[in-house]
Write a protein that holds these residues in place. Sequence first.
Motif, PDB file in Angstrom:
ATOM      1  N   SER A   1      71.294 -33.904  20.998  1.00  0.00           N
ATOM      2  CA  SER A   1      70.126 -34.439  21.702  1.00  0.00           C
ATOM      3  C   SER A   1      70.502 -35.211  22.964  1.00  0.00           C
ATOM      4  O   SER A   1      69.759 -35.205  23.942  1.00  0.00           O
ATOM      5  CB  SER A   1      69.332 -35.351  20.765  1.00  0.00           C
ATOM      6  N   ARG A   2      71.655 -35.861  22.957  1.00  0.00           N
ATOM      7  CA  ARG A   2      71.981 -36.777  24.056  1.00  0.00           C
ATOM      8  C   ARG A   2      72.926 -36.176  25.094  1.00  0.00           C
ATOM      9  O   ARG A   2      72.874 -36.544  26.263  1.00  0.00           O
ATOM     10  CB  ARG A   2      72.593 -38.052  23.490  1.00  0.00           C
TER      11      ARG A   2
ATOM     12  N   TRP B   1      66.739 -42.700  20.960  1.00  0.00           N
ATOM     13  CA  TRP B   1      68.095 -43.030  21.419  1.00  0.00           C
ATOM     14  C   TRP B   1      68.563 -42.072  22.501  1.00  0.00           C
ATOM     15  O   TRP B   1      69.172 -42.483  23.491  1.00  0.00           O
ATOM     16  CB  TRP B   1      69.042 -42.991  20.220  1.00  0.00           C
ATOM     17  N   SER B   2      68.244 -40.783  22.333  1.00  0.00           N
ATOM     18  CA  SER B   2      68.704 -39.789  23.307  1.00  0.00           C
ATOM     19  C   SER B   2      68.026 -39.964  24.657  1.00  0.00           C
ATOM     20  O   SER B   2      68.597 -39.614  25.694  1.00  0.00           O
ATOM     21  CB  SER B   2      68.447 -38.375  22.774  1.00  0.00           C
ATOM     22  N   THR B   3      66.823 -40.507  24.675  1.00  0.00           N
ATOM     23  CA  THR B   3      66.101 -40.748  25.925  1.00  0.00           C
ATOM     24  C   THR B   3      66.230 -42.200  26.392  1.00  0.00           C
ATOM     25  O   THR B   3      65.513 -42.626  27.291  1.00  0.00           O
ATOM     26  CB  THR B   3      64.613 -40.393  25.753  1.00  0.00           C
ATOM     27  N   LYS B   4      67.136 -42.947  25.754  1.00  0.00           N
ATOM     28  CA  LYS B   4      67.446 -44.328  26.112  1.00  0.00           C
ATOM     29  C   LYS B   4      66.246 -45.258  25.960  1.00  0.00           C
ATOM     30  O   LYS B   4      66.093 -46.230  26.691  1.00  0.00           O
ATOM     31  CB  LYS B   4      68.007 -44.395  27.540  1.00  0.00           C
TER      32      LYS B   4
ATOM     33  N   HIS C   1      71.844 -48.884  21.419  1.00  0.00           N
ATOM     34  CA  HIS C   1      72.828 -48.357  20.477  1.00  0.00           C
ATOM     35  C   HIS C   1      72.795 -49.110  19.148  1.00  0.00           C
ATOM     36  O   HIS C   1      72.828 -48.496  18.084  1.00  0.00           O
ATOM     37  CB  HIS C   1      74.231 -48.459  21.088  1.00  0.00           C
TER      38      HIS C   1
END
Length: 399
Positions: free
Chosen positions: A275-276, A220-223, A227
């Motif tokens: 992380s994000r 999720w943090s690196t897309k 979501h």
Amino acid sequence: MSAEVQVRPPARSNRKISWDLIRAGCVVMVMVFHATFEGPQLHPELVPGRIHFDHQVGASLLLLISAYFVCVTIGRGTALRYAWGRIARLLPAYFAAVAITFLVTRYLSPPGWFRPSWHDFAANELMLWNWFPKYPFIDGSYWTTPLQLMGFIMAALLYRSGKLGHGRPLRVVLWALVLIPILQWPYRISGPPELYRALVDGFGFHRLHMFVAGVAIWMWSTKRMSHWHFGLLISTCLLAHALHTAIIGPDGSVHIVWGSWFGIAAGFAIIAIASRFRDWDHLVPKPTWRAIRWFAGISYGVYLMHQAIGYIVMRQLGVWHFGPTVQLAGMLVTGTLLGWALTKAVERPMQTRLMKWYDAVADRWTAARRTPEPEKTPEPPGEPSEQTGQQPEENRQPA
């Protein structure tokens, strides 16, 4: 040529204070939990004080952090080198910690306390407790080490596979790892055969959701994950943890330990934010960075060394009529000093030596594979061929 010396500015470190603070905070939570809750439970003479933290949160979140950083670092080399690097870091320190804790608890434990046998020492070095519960923990903190090792090896195998470690197949693997333990939970609490229990506990099925959560947060943090997909997967991980904390009453009723569950949920949120989004360097006072980073750097050693020996220190402080607060401080200080010594004397030097050995062996193996064979000179039919196997000196690859 110009005699002027050009001085290059030092490269900026990508190390974030937020991650050091989170790791250090998790280890402190583990220590306080052991000192203020588990200690008095195991040894009633360790009287609880004003500080009381009864939530098993820190160790579980450390598993999540390990899984997250697997994703961050595994692509920096070969999968085999990565797995060896994790083994080189974890095992020598673990073996040394078991030996030290065994000797201290065997010969310095107060009367009436558990004194491990040499059989217990061997079983702990081999990490047999989850497989065979008849072997007691010399130190209750050791349960995370085999789970981390299995997680690192599984990650290396998935990454090396080329298919299961990426894209949609990886998502299928993550969902399988979190759903299978949930689906088998009713059977797990129904009193299954011992072989089933040994396999499920031995392979750490009850903790797989923490590794899945770590990978999901990284994706999720690196897309790499949307979501809605992230929210659904993390919610399922939280469901798995609720079942993990469940206590079954005599009448078959299920009671969730909500305090620990909310602590894990908060940890998920904090780690996801770290992380994000940007580092917390604007929130954490700069004068504290050095101490936080130092403690985070020795956190594995502190984790291994604080509990069983810390209880002995607390007991002795009680004999000297010091109260629970001083006893807690005694465990924190003892664990920190012993963890620092273990890191300096064993963890870091052994990891360096084992990685140098691996690189030397890998270099020789790679050079041998890349060495071209000498060209064969055509010979008249009927005459035997002579192959010396020697390579011209100028064509040899450096080892």
